[in-house]
Design a protein around this motif. Structure first.
Motif, PDB file in Angstrom:
ATOM      1  N   ASP A 353       0.824  -1.209   0.000  1.00  0.00           N
ATOM      2  CA  ASP A 353       0.000   0.000   0.000  1.00  0.00           C
ATOM      3  C   ASP A 353       0.861   1.263   0.000  1.00  0.00           C
ATOM      4  O   ASP A 353       2.100   1.201  -0.029  1.00  0.00           O
ATOM      5  CB  ASP A 353      -0.959  -0.009   1.194  1.00  0.00           C
ATOM      6  N   ALA A 354       0.202   2.441   0.048  1.00  0.00           N
ATOM      7  CA  ALA A 354       0.896   3.728  -0.036  1.00  0.00           C
ATOM      8  C   ALA A 354       1.825   3.956   1.143  1.00  0.00           C
ATOM      9  O   ALA A 354       2.877   4.605   0.999  1.00  0.00           O
ATOM     10  CB  ALA A 354      -0.128   4.857  -0.138  1.00  0.00           C
ATOM     11  N   GLN A 355       1.480   3.445   2.307  1.00  0.00           N
ATOM     12  CA  GLN A 355       2.337   3.622   3.481  1.00  0.00           C
ATOM     13  C   GLN A 355       3.691   2.947   3.269  1.00  0.00           C
ATOM     14  O   GLN A 355       4.738   3.514   3.581  1.00  0.00           O
ATOM     15  CB  GLN A 355       1.643   3.048   4.716  1.00  0.00           C
ATOM     16  N   VAL A 356       3.669   1.747   2.716  1.00  0.00           N
ATOM     17  CA  VAL A 356       4.927   1.054   2.427  1.00  0.00           C
ATOM     18  C   VAL A 356       5.649   1.752   1.277  1.00  0.00           C
ATOM     19  O   VAL A 356       6.884   1.848   1.269  1.00  0.00           O
ATOM     20  CB  VAL A 356       4.657  -0.428   2.092  1.00  0.00           C
ATOM     21  N   GLY A 357       4.891   2.262   0.289  1.00  0.00           N
ATOM     22  CA  GLY A 357       5.513   2.989  -0.815  1.00  0.00           C
ATOM     23  C   GLY A 357       6.286   4.206  -0.334  1.00  0.00           C
ATOM     24  O   GLY A 357       7.379   4.502  -0.839  1.00  0.00           O
ATOM     25  N   GLU A 358       5.753   4.891   0.651  1.00  0.00           N
ATOM     26  CA  GLU A 358       6.453   6.036   1.229  1.00  0.00           C
ATOM     27  C   GLU A 358       7.739   5.587   1.910  1.00  0.00           C
ATOM     28  O   GLU A 358       8.794   6.227   1.786  1.00  0.00           O
ATOM     29  CB  GLU A 358       5.528   6.725   2.239  1.00  0.00           C
ATOM     30  N   GLU A 367       1.937   0.276  -4.614  1.00  0.00           N
ATOM     31  CA  GLU A 367       2.732  -0.372  -5.657  1.00  0.00           C
ATOM     32  C   GLU A 367       1.974  -0.436  -6.985  1.00  0.00           C
ATOM     33  O   GLU A 367       2.570  -0.155  -8.045  1.00  0.00           O
ATOM     34  CB  GLU A 367       3.131  -1.776  -5.189  1.00  0.00           C
ATOM     35  N   PRO A 368       0.689  -0.785  -7.009  1.00  0.00           N
ATOM     36  CA  PRO A 368      -0.027  -0.750  -8.291  1.00  0.00           C
ATOM     37  C   PRO A 368      -0.038   0.628  -8.948  1.00  0.00           C
ATOM     38  O   PRO A 368       0.114   0.741 -10.171  1.00  0.00           O
ATOM     39  CB  PRO A 368      -1.442  -1.197  -7.909  1.00  0.00           C
ATOM     40  N   GLU A 369      -0.197   1.682  -8.158  1.00  0.00           N
ATOM     41  CA  GLU A 369      -0.190   3.028  -8.737  1.00  0.00           C
ATOM     42  C   GLU A 369       1.158   3.334  -9.385  1.00  0.00           C
ATOM     43  O   GLU A 369       1.225   3.878 -10.499  1.00  0.00           O
ATOM     44  CB  GLU A 369      -0.488   4.070  -7.657  1.00  0.00           C
ATOM     45  N   ILE A 370       2.239   3.003  -8.695  1.00  0.00           N
ATOM     46  CA  ILE A 370       3.578   3.261  -9.240  1.00  0.00           C
ATOM     47  C   ILE A 370       3.786   2.467 -10.518  1.00  0.00           C
ATOM     48  O   ILE A 370       4.333   2.970 -11.512  1.00  0.00           O
ATOM     49  CB  ILE A 370       4.648   2.920  -8.185  1.00  0.00           C
ATOM     50  N   PHE A 371       3.350   1.223 -10.517  1.00  0.00           N
ATOM     51  CA  PHE A 371       3.501   0.368 -11.681  1.00  0.00           C
ATOM     52  C   PHE A 371       2.783   0.941 -12.894  1.00  0.00           C
ATOM     53  O   PHE A 371       3.343   1.023 -13.999  1.00  0.00           O
ATOM     54  CB  PHE A 371       2.934  -1.022 -11.379  1.00  0.00           C
ATOM     55  N   GLY A 396       1.308  -4.612   5.046  1.00  0.00           N
ATOM     56  CA  GLY A 396       1.209  -3.682   3.930  1.00  0.00           C
ATOM     57  C   GLY A 396       0.814  -4.319   2.621  1.00  0.00           C
ATOM     58  O   GLY A 396       0.733  -3.636   1.601  1.00  0.00           O
ATOM     59  N   GLU A 397       0.582  -5.651   2.611  1.00  0.00           N
ATOM     60  CA  GLU A 397       0.164  -6.315   1.387  1.00  0.00           C
ATOM     61  C   GLU A 397      -1.352  -6.162   1.264  1.00  0.00           C
ATOM     62  O   GLU A 397      -2.111  -6.713   2.047  1.00  0.00           O
ATOM     63  CB  GLU A 397       0.586  -7.782   1.418  1.00  0.00           C
TER      64      GLU A 397
END
Length: 677
Positions: A353-358, A367-371, A396-397
């Motif tokens: 999720d976004a928290q892990v992305g940060e 992760e999907p948004e970044i991809f 975070g998954e």
């Protein structure tokens, strides 16, 4: 029986006949048939091969003449293709109730260990995957033409005899001793039944990756049954989606669902390792670093041996096809355009999720948004997301709901993504262990096409127990009676239960014959197993140790087969071994209301109250319980009264729950190794 009944060019064997016919046939006639079949598959047979056939025929004729009249009704098959990848058995001799597999080493003066393993592996392949062989005793015979005389012991284990070592003079004795295992069977050994019987191999993911990398197709390495046909249909549908995306210059994302071991990663490897979609390169991305390391190391080693290129260059090529997910994201988050238009995302439901992305990338995006942002830079792209159930073992998954939200945002920003998805991926449920791509009201804000071929229903991993995944699901739900009901419908128990580590290892050693892989597994949270003689598993970043565990032979103390070191769920996820010894720890106990997760807060255990962490612990055991291809023995320690972290009653409750769920005790099972009188 006239020779006109001989196998055709599409038969499994190059030559087959009753022994009486074989003894009357002309050598040149037989070699001519062998050569014609050889030319149909390869280039013309070289002189060395023809001379080897000539010598083998003479050795066989002499052996049959010594055995005498009783072998006249036996059958013989030469150059028998089992593996659809070009490997062939030199000779198969069929006597009543017995299949003798003869591997010749013409001119050899010793019994080479590699030849021993090769011959045993052929016998085990027949036992596991060849239908006509599964009701007969199988005898591997290694014939080193000039080898020393060896005593012949006729012992069997699970229907497979110990390997018999013979030379040109003693082959008759070996064949006669093998035939005695038929115990007076009146069965007529017709070569045609054997030759036409289905052979349904189930390769490991490592073997499958090697085969695909060497240029073979899924159809050549699969089982040839309904499960295999479904896998091929899915592979064809995915390749069609890639072609459509390329020809239409579109951006497409595909969601493929299936149970653990159903072949999802195999499909991803097929896309990443074959070049069937124009000139655009493809890549399989996985956040599972051990899986990436083991596969690339196996591919590099095999490719270097086949092509004579340097190991370093072979590794570079393998690294380009299978990459670590986080490394890929770090490289392309800066705005660079990736070279690959076809991307396979393994275990996509584990996207963070976004928290892990940060935390990982300094970007407050999932992760999907970044991809989707990265792939939007390309003129066309096909992203294939492989989705499995109940494998989430990290915080975070976020599951498929993250992908649905990311696609909705992308389309709202004007990014024209087209979605092809299995019905299970759209609606969620047990097949994906949670919500699907669509919101609860079921209305998509992005173009969606439902594709039933993108769901795989059958597990290919557990070839002896195809319902193993269902049993594991019931067990970990806490539905012990439901698990017992599933177990009652299985041909063999879903798992054996032992309370003794030495006994567990002895059982695994029995199954190492024929190149079968064995290994110990233990949960990362089972930290007190060390007191019972089970050392800690390598951490997921100790890649060399994990690679050695999977790729080294059992004679190497670093290997799985040495049974010295276990792997945790983080080291083995996505991979498999034939026979598993699962060491159950104190981190998951059976309580009054079901499974209870615990974590160690030294010096004592602490109950896990957080629902997410409970799910991670249960999923860890889901991973461990679904790694075996052929069989599992679960070791539950006895515990110790003086050690509060190893309370005997806690562990007794686990053992009792497993027995109630359909496990069978290992203790008391008669040893399957017997000496035939």
């Amino acid at each position: 029986m006239p020779l006109t009944t001989q196998p055709t060019l599409t038969s499994r064997s190059f030559y087959a006949a009753f022994v009486s016919e074989f003894l009357e046939a002309d050598d040149d006639q037989i070699i001519g048939k062998l050569s014609r079949h050889h030319v149909a598959l390869h280039e013309a047979a070289e002189g060395e091969q023809i001379r080897a056939w000539e010598r083998e025929l003479k050795i066989l004729r002499t052996a049959f003449q010594v055995v005498g009249e009783k072998c006249a009704t036996w059958s013989i098959l030469l150059e028998v293709s089992l593996h659809r990848l070009g490997k062939r058995l030199d000779a198969v001799v069929l006597s009543p109730g017995v299949v003798s597999v003869v591997e010749f080493k013409v001119g050899a003066s010793r019994y080479d260990s590699a030849a021993w393993l090769q011959t045993e592996s052929y016998a085990h392949a027949l036992r596991d995957f060849h239908q006509a062989s599964q009701t007969r005793v199988i005898v591997p015979i290694l014939c080193a033409e000039k080898g020393p005389d060896r005593p012949i012991r006729v012992r069997t284990f699970e229907g497979i005899a110990d390997l018999i070592e013979t030379n040109a003079r003693t082959l008759a004795v070996g064949l006669d001793a093998a035939a005695q295992l038929g115990h007076g069977s009146n069965e007529v050994q017709n070569w045609r039944e054997f030759d036409e019987s289905p052979y349904r191999p189930t390769p490991t993911i490592i073997d499958a990756a090697r085969a695909i990398y060497a240029g073979h197709q899924i159809a050549e390495i699969g089982r040839g049954d309904a499960s295999d046909e479904a896998l091929q249909r899915t592979a064809s549908a995915l390749k069609a989606a890639v072609r459509d995306a390329e020809s239409r210059r579109e951006k497409t994302v595909c969601f493929v669902t299936g149970a653990p071991g159903a072949g999802k990663t195999l499909l991803g490897l097929d896309l990443a390792l074959t070049r069937t979609h124009g000139a655009a390169p493809a890549v399989l991305l996985s956040g599972n670093r051990p899986l990436v390391h083991v596969l690339t190391e196996a591919l590099a080693t095999d490719s270097a041996a086949r092509t004579q290129m340097s190991k370093e260059k072979a590794r570079q090529q393998a690294d380009a096809a299978i990459q670590n997910l986080l490394g890929y994201l770090k490289q392309y988050t800066t705005g660079e355009v990736p070279p690959e238009h076809v991307i396979v995302f393994d275990e996509a439901q584990r996207a963070w999720d976004a928290q892990v992305g940060e935390k990982l990338l300094g970007r407050p995006q999932s992760e999907p948004e970044i991809f989707l942002d990265i792939l939007n830079r390309l003129p066309w792209a096909c992203l294939v997301c492989l989705v499995g159930p109940g494998q989430e073992i990290n915080r975070g998954e976020g599951g498929l709901a993250l992908w649905g939200a990311a696609l909705a945002k992308a389309v709202a920003r004007g990014q024209p993504w087209r979605v092809l998805a299995a019905p299970q991926a759209l609606r969620g449920g047990p097949a994906v262990a949670g919500p699907g791509l669509l919101p609860t009201e079921g209305i998509a804000s992005f173009p969606v096409h439902e594709e039933p071929r993108f769901h795989l229903t059958n597990s290919l991993r557990a070839f002896r127990n195809e319902r193993q995944v269902q049993w594991v699901a019931k067990l970990l739900e806490g539905n012990l009676q439901g698990a017992r009901n599933v177990a009652a419908e299985m041909a063999v128990p879903p798992a054996l239960l032992s309370r003794d580590l030495s006994e567990t290892k002895a059982w695994l050693r029995q199954y190492r014959r024929g190149g079968r892989s064995t290994g110990l597994l233990a949960s990362s949270g089972a930290v007190r197993l060390v007191a019972d003689g089970v050392p800690p598993a390598p951490r997921s970043n100790e890649l060399d140790a994990i690679g050695h565990w999977f790729l080294k032979p059992f004679t190497d103390y670093r290997s799985a087969g040495a049974l010295e070191t276990p792997l945790s769920e983080f080291g083995c996820q996505g991979l498999e071994v034939d026979y598993v010894g699962l060491c159950w720890g104190g981190d998951l106990l059976w309580g009054e209301t079901g499974w209870m997760a615990r974590r160690m807060r030294a010096p004592r255990w602490q109950k896990v109250a957080d629902a997410e962490h409970q799910r991670f612990r249960v999923n860890s055991y889901r991973v461990l319980l679904t790694r075996a291809r052929a069989g599992t023995v679960i070791y539950v320690p006895q515990g110790a009264d003086e050690d509060p972290t190893r309370n005997p009653s806690d562990l007794d409750s686990v053992a009792d729950a497993l027995m109630r769920a359909g496990c069978q005790p290992l203790t008391g099972i008669p040893t399957p190794l017997r000496v035939e009188e």
